[in-house]
Write an enzyme that holds these catalytic residues in place. Structure first.
Site, short mmCIF file in Angstrom:
data_model
loop_
_atom_site.label_atom_id
_atom_site.label_comp_id
_atom_site.label_asym_id
_atom_site.label_seq_id
_atom_site.Cartn_x
_atom_site.Cartn_y
_atom_site.Cartn_z
N HIS A 1 -7.36 -1.26 5.62
CA HIS A 1 -6.41 -0.61 5.87
C HIS A 1 -7.04 1.04 5.95
CE1 HIS A 1 -3.57 1.01 8.20
NE2 HIS A 1 -2.46 1.31 7.01
N ASP B 1 0.09 -4.08 6.87
CA ASP B 1 -1.61 -3.56 7.58
C ASP B 1 -2.33 -3.46 7.24
OD1 ASP B 1 0.73 -2.60 7.67
OD2 ASP B 1 0.66 -0.26 7.35
N ASP C 1 5.73 4.27 5.00
CA ASP C 1 6.45 3.30 5.40
C ASP C 1 6.71 2.05 4.00
OD1 ASP C 1 3.85 3.71 6.68
OD2 ASP C 1 4.41 1.80 7.73
N HIS C 2 6.05 2.02 3.91
CA HIS C 2 5.92 0.50 2.87
C HIS C 2 6.50 0.86 1.58
CE1 HIS C 2 3.76 -2.07 5.95
NE2 HIS C 2 3.05 -1.04 6.55
N HIS D 1 1.10 -1.40 0.02
CA HIS D 1 0.16 0.22 -0.01
C HIS D 1 0.80 1.11 -0.13
CE1 HIS D 1 0.76 -0.14 4.60
NE2 HIS D 1 0.76 -0.06 4.70
N HIS E 1 5.84 -4.93 12.50
CA HIS E 1 5.31 -3.35 12.26
C HIS E 1 4.73 -3.19 13.06
CE1 HIS E 1 2.40 -0.41 10.81
NE2 HIS E 1 2.52 -0.80 9.70
#
EC number: 3.1.26.11
Length: 305
Positions: free
Chosen positions: A142, A212, A66-67, A62, A270
């Site tokens: 999410h 997430d 942070d990804h 996504h 995570h």
């Protein structure tokens, strides 16, 4: 054939001094599959001596930074080091546009072919296949479109017992035996019983990456009896309401998922920056599911055949 997961980053939105943003490398045979690419991923690849030129596919779950904030930098380094092999990139709508803008204003023209596959993050569907594995998306829940990824080895051939093979068998017949077929004559009578001249095939392995998401029980059918399950565990269960509000899960919920899906091993990751010591998350999960470990930087999880 090797089937091994290496954790590059385990932190949630904010990194810490010793926890990096989310990224993992799944090694299957001689190929590297990079799963998410948070900031600092290419530094972690160097830290653990993982040659990024061997990465065949990159999967972005996504578009929270942070990804994927490490992706443009990693692709630029591949370009500067004259990568020649095409690279497949799987990601949600918008990722291609983001990269195009970054490369446009930095004057970057990649020297290798980047093949982008836009994902339907709301569907369970196959997105990749080669001679060894298939990869499916797993729909998560999410705050932005988000999916996980399910890697499965294909069924494997049955080893032949050479000393038991009749001399009259042809190469096509030997191949048929490897794939579980009996050898018959024109009248349909069995000449060679498959189980008499072959051994049981090595088992096919699997890995599920649940990115997430709020706790999502309808994923259980997709995850049933996978060998290795990574499930986010941003909070401990005393913050279950905050987890739901921020569309995340707790360590206890990850363990509930693992137990219900009867997976073999669970990996928690995570982690919120609030947890300097991760022991409470591990302890909480172990109350429901024993085979659980933490996805800390540098950790390796191998799955045997």
């Amino acid at each position: 054939m090797e089937f091994e997961l290496r954790i590059l980053g385990s932190s949630s939105a904010t990194p810490t001094a010793n926890r990096h943003h989310t990224s993992q490398v799944l090694t299957i045979g001689n190929q590297y599959h990079l799963i998410d690419c948070g900031e600092g991923t290419q530094m972690q690849l160097m830290q653990y001596k993982i040659k990024h030129q061997r990465i065949c596919n990159i999967y972005i779950s996504h578009l929270h930074g942070d990804h994927y904030f490490g992706l443009a930098g990693l692709l630029s380094t591949m370009h500067l080091q004259n990568r020649q092999m095409p690279l497949h990139l799987f990601g949600p709508p918008g990722l291609s546009e983001i990269l195009s803008l970054q490369f446009k204003y930095s004057g970057t023209n990649l020297c290798f072919k980047l093949i982008f596959h836009e994902l339907d993050t709301y569907a369970y569907q196959q997105i990749f296949e080669d001679k060894d594995i298939t990869v499916h998306t797993i729909p998560m829940q999410h705050r932005v479109p988000c999916c996980g990824f399910l890697f499965r080895e294909k069924p494997k051939p049955r080893p032949l017992i050479k000393e038991k093979l009749p001399s009259f068998l042809t190469p096509p017949q030997l191949i048929n035996l490897k794939w579980g077929q009996d050898i018959k004559n024109e009248q349909g009578n069995i000449l060679v019983q498959n189980t008499d001249v072959t051994l049981e095939p090595k088992r096919s392995r699997s890995y599920a990456y649940c990115a997430d998401s709020r706790f999502k029980p309808d994923l259980i059918s997709y995850l049933h009896k996978v060998d290795l399950l990574y499930h986010e565990a941003t909070f401990t269960d005393d913050l279950r309401e905050r987890a739901a509000y921020t569309f995340h899960s707790t360590a206890r919920q990850a363990a509930e998922m693992a137990a219900a899906a009867q997976v073999h091993r669970l990996i928690l990751g995570h982690f919120s920056v609030r947890y300097k010591d991760l022991t409470p998350l591990l302890t909480e999960a172990k109350e429901l599911f024993i085979e659980v470990e933490l996805a800390t930087e540098g950790s390796i999880f191998s799955v045997e055949e």
